[in-house]
Design an enzyme around this catalytic site. Structure first.
Site, PDB file in Angstrom:
ATOM      1  N   ASP A   1      10.482  -6.479  11.681  1.00 57.19           N
ATOM      2  CA  ASP A   1       9.487  -6.426  10.625  1.00 57.19           C
ATOM      3  C   ASP A   1       8.629  -5.169  10.772  1.00 57.19           C
ATOM      4  OD1 ASP A   1       7.924  -7.863   8.457  1.00 57.19           O
ATOM      5  OD2 ASP A   1       6.361  -7.660   9.981  1.00 57.19           O
TER       6      ASP A   1
ATOM      7  N   GLU B   1      13.183  -2.917   9.085  1.00 54.03           N
ATOM      8  CA  GLU B   1      12.434  -2.811   7.833  1.00 54.03           C
ATOM      9  C   GLU B   1      11.690  -1.477   7.963  1.00 54.03           C
ATOM     10  OE1 GLU B   1       9.513  -5.511   5.043  1.00 54.03           O
ATOM     11  OE2 GLU B   1       9.005  -5.330   7.162  1.00 54.03           O
TER      12      GLU B   1
END
Length: 695
Positions: free
Chosen positions: A338, A375
């Site tokens: 993330d 990401e």
């Protein structure tokens, strides 16, 4: 370090250097703190105890080695509950937040038990750490090692997948519940599940202000990087979640499905200077976090109050041990990082080339069998899609999402973008020597509208989140086709179904690695909420009634997944070159206008024809690949199409027709109608056809 147990079926375990290290006669408790002046171990008999049953002081002379505090406690065994407590200077101007009263979670705790306990003395009492025995009979289980180019990812939330009463499972919302639904996943054909965060996190959001006391449904607020979330366990026995998680992984592997974890190493649940002291803050705040103003404030590249200091050697070591722990003790097959761009920032928050943490993750020999996915952006403006790190890293392709949405919405001038994304995004990945499989293609994810809402809402409807609809992205590239939200108007509903099929077909026939969002295959809806982070309810859960209600859509998606798994033509390992194949004047990829002529790439029109030639035997040794013909009309009007001359000599059979009513919308056996002998036909508005050549 690896240790081999005397019983072969127990296989390898990665032994952690810190935390609670279990021995035959007791437990060694080990914790890092540079500035602590004293350290204590608090032992508890029950998860309900607010006070410890025993307090053990570390001896500064005999139990401290450099910055490591280490004490052996005889007679303690697996299941023991504990906290740490650290004395030291409290000087916020230097970032030092020691509080000798605070109950601290071990940064290396392998499991937590209980809840946050209310008290009237101002002391925060977080869940207790659990001493864990890592032994588990894996029965020969190993990582599946599926090639990334052959992977089809299903992003899902552990609780949301079976949390609804419509799931019909014995243990809804749990790891065990996922096991009960493995036959569904297997029938769908996906090869990997990407689990939203399962590292321990507070069930209630730890944010202050207007976000205070929100349910932390998504789990992007880690408080223990080595512990599976206790809230997803059917068993309530302290530490029982460890075994239950392993049983889930083993069962998924037995079904041929890999497990990828969404990990959040960019911030923790401790928040900014207004947040609680739960673990890292109370042990060595300036090491674990990026601080500003001399240490009195937290840098916030995550948008969540603080930023983990990932490129500090101590924190980098912790992240490595966490990844190795999940790979070798839980057999997970990979990770999605993330806001991974934060991992590219140095201790001062500057983006740096060849960041040590990012490079080391890619080169770590103990992680060599895993998939690593970034990401490739953060909340402070970094956007590294196409340029993140080195050849081991794949990326969530945000450009793919936006371009495919725009094309099928009918935005003008998107032909070039569509072709580039269909062909694997060579503009992003080829310059760095990467391949199509470095692109994780997605149109929807947990963050934003699910597919059904993408074609049902022009605007977000997040009022239930309690932030006056200010949260969530305003740039959704969505369209409601005449009515905001659900409708009984058949014409609009027909268009919505067609558009979902158009986007699903595009996703699953593009070069690269497709990721499907949980429930998109059966039109799961969030009622227009595009930021359901706090919706631990039916808004976010999989509604299993939709599986049968929208069985035709599920059949359509299953057929596309099966086709992708069978056909190397749509998942090639190398970029298409536009060069000849030596067969009937075909190139490996051929682009034409609707009339079968050369494409004007900057034209406003939205019609395109593509012929993909089957890969040669060097890339397809089994010779199963077939030529594929894609015909797309994203305009709001019917369009005349003429097959290009290069396609007329091939015997084509229809595979997909998104404008047709089921079951004629997809032919799983590739035996659909042939194109008209004339090569001329009219494509309805907003539709797509896929033809496949005979073997």
């Amino acid at each position: 370090m690896l240790m081999v147990y005397p019983h072969p079926e127990l296989q390898f375990t990665h032994i952690l250097p810190y935390g609670a290290v279990l021995h035959e006669r007791g437990v060694q408790f080990v914790v890092f703190s540079r500035n602590a002046t004293a350290m204590r171990l608090l032992l508890y008999k029950s998860v309900d105890d607010t006070e410890p049953s025993e307090i053990i002081d570390f001896d500064r002379e005999t139990d401290r080695w450099g910055d490591i505090w280490s004490i052996f406690v005889p007679g303690v065994s697996a299941g023991q509950l504990y906290h740490f407590q650290a004395e030291g200077p409290y000087d916020p101007s230097r970032g030092l937040l020691f509080d000798g009263r605070a109950r601290l979670i071990d940064p290396y705790a392998k499991a937590l038990a209980g809840t946050f306990q209310a008290a009237h003395d101002g002391i925060v009492r977080p869940p207790k750490c659990v001493v864990v025995d890592d032994q588990f009979n894996w029965e020969g289980d190993r990582h599946l090692r599926r090639d990334l180019s052959e992977t089809i990812i299903y992003e899902m939330h552990v609780k949301g997948f079976t949390g609804s009463e419509t799931s019909g499972v014995k243990n809804p919302g749990t790891y065990a519940g996922v096991v009960e639904k493995i036959p569904y996943l297997k029938s769908l054909g996906v090869t990997a599940v990407e689990l939203m965060p399962v590292h321990e996190f507070p069930i209630m959001d730890m944010m202050t202000g207007e976000k205070a006391n929100r349910t932390n449904y998504w789990g992007y607020d880690t408080m223990a990087f080595f512990a599976p979330h206790r809230g997803y366990a059917a068993t309530k026995e302290p530490g029982g979640q460890v075994r239950e998680f392993k049983e889930m992984v083993k069962a998924l592997h037995q079904a041929g499905i890999e497990v990828i974890l969404d990990v959040v190493f960019n911030h923790t649940c401790e928040g900014n200077e207004m947040g609680p002291i739960l673990s890292f803050k109370g042990l060595e705040n300036p090491v674990y976090y990026m601080l500003a103003n001399g240490g009195s404030h937290y840098k916030n590249y995550s948008g969540c109050g603080n930023t983990v200091n990932g490129n500090h050697p101590i924190v980098r070591e912790m992240i490595f041990h966490s990844l190795r722990h999940w790979v070798h003790n839980y057999h997970v097959d990979g990770f999605r990082f993330d806001l991974a761009s934060i991992l590219s920032r140095d201790r001062n928050g500057n983006l740096v080339p060849n960041p040590p943490l990012v490079e080391a993750i890619a080169e770590d020999p103990l992680l060599a069998d895993t998939k690593i996915i970034a990401e490739a952006w953060d909340a402070a403006g970094a956007y590294q899609v196409g340029s993140f790190a080195n050849l081991r890293w794949a990326e969530w392709n945000g450009r793919y999402r936006d371009d495919i949405r725009s094309y099928w919405r009918g935005d003008p001038g998107k032909l070039g973008a569509l072709a580039t994304r269909l062909a694997g995004s060579s503009d992003l990945y080829q310059p760095g020597g990467r391949q199509p499989y470095h692109s994780i293609n997605f149109i929807t994810s947990h963050d934003g509208f699910p597919m059904n809402d993408l074609v049902s809402y022009n605007d977000k409807h997040n009022d239930a989140n309690g932030e006056n609809n200010r949260d969530g992205d305003n740039h959704n590239i969505s369209y409601n086709y005449g009515v905001e939200g659900p409708t009984r108007r058949r014409s609009i509903e027909k268009t919505r179904v067609r558009q979902i099929k158009n986007m699903m077909a595009t996703l699953l026939l593009s070069q690269g690695v497709p990721m499907v969002l949980m429930g998109d295959e059966c039109r799961r809806t969030q009622g227009g909420n595009n930021n359901a982070y706090c919706q631990d309810n039916e808004t976010s859960y999989m509604n299993w009634k939709l599986v049968e209600k929208n069985a035709d859509m599920r059949r359509f998606v299953k057929a596309l997944i099966a086709f992708r798994r069978d056909q190397p033509t749509v998942r090639q390992k190398h970029f298409l070159s536009g060069k000849g194949t030596g067969r009937r004047g075909l190139y490996d990829v051929n682009w034409y206008s609707a009339l079968g002529t050369a494409v004007t790439w900057d034209a406003a029109e939205g019609s395109l024809t593509c012929v993909l030639a089957a890969p040669d035997k060097s890339n397809d040794p089994h010779g199963v690949g077939r030529d594929v013909l894609l015909v797309m009309n994203a305009t709001a009007s019917p369009a005349q199409f003429i097959l290009p001359p290069v396609a007329k000599a091939t015997s084509w059979r229809m595979f997909v027709d998104t404008a047709a009513e089921p079951p004629a919308d997809v032919y799983p056996d590739l035996n659909g109608p042939r194109p008209p002998a004339s090569g001329k036909f009219v494509m309805p508005e907003r539709s797509m056809r896929v033809y496949v050549a005979a073997r």
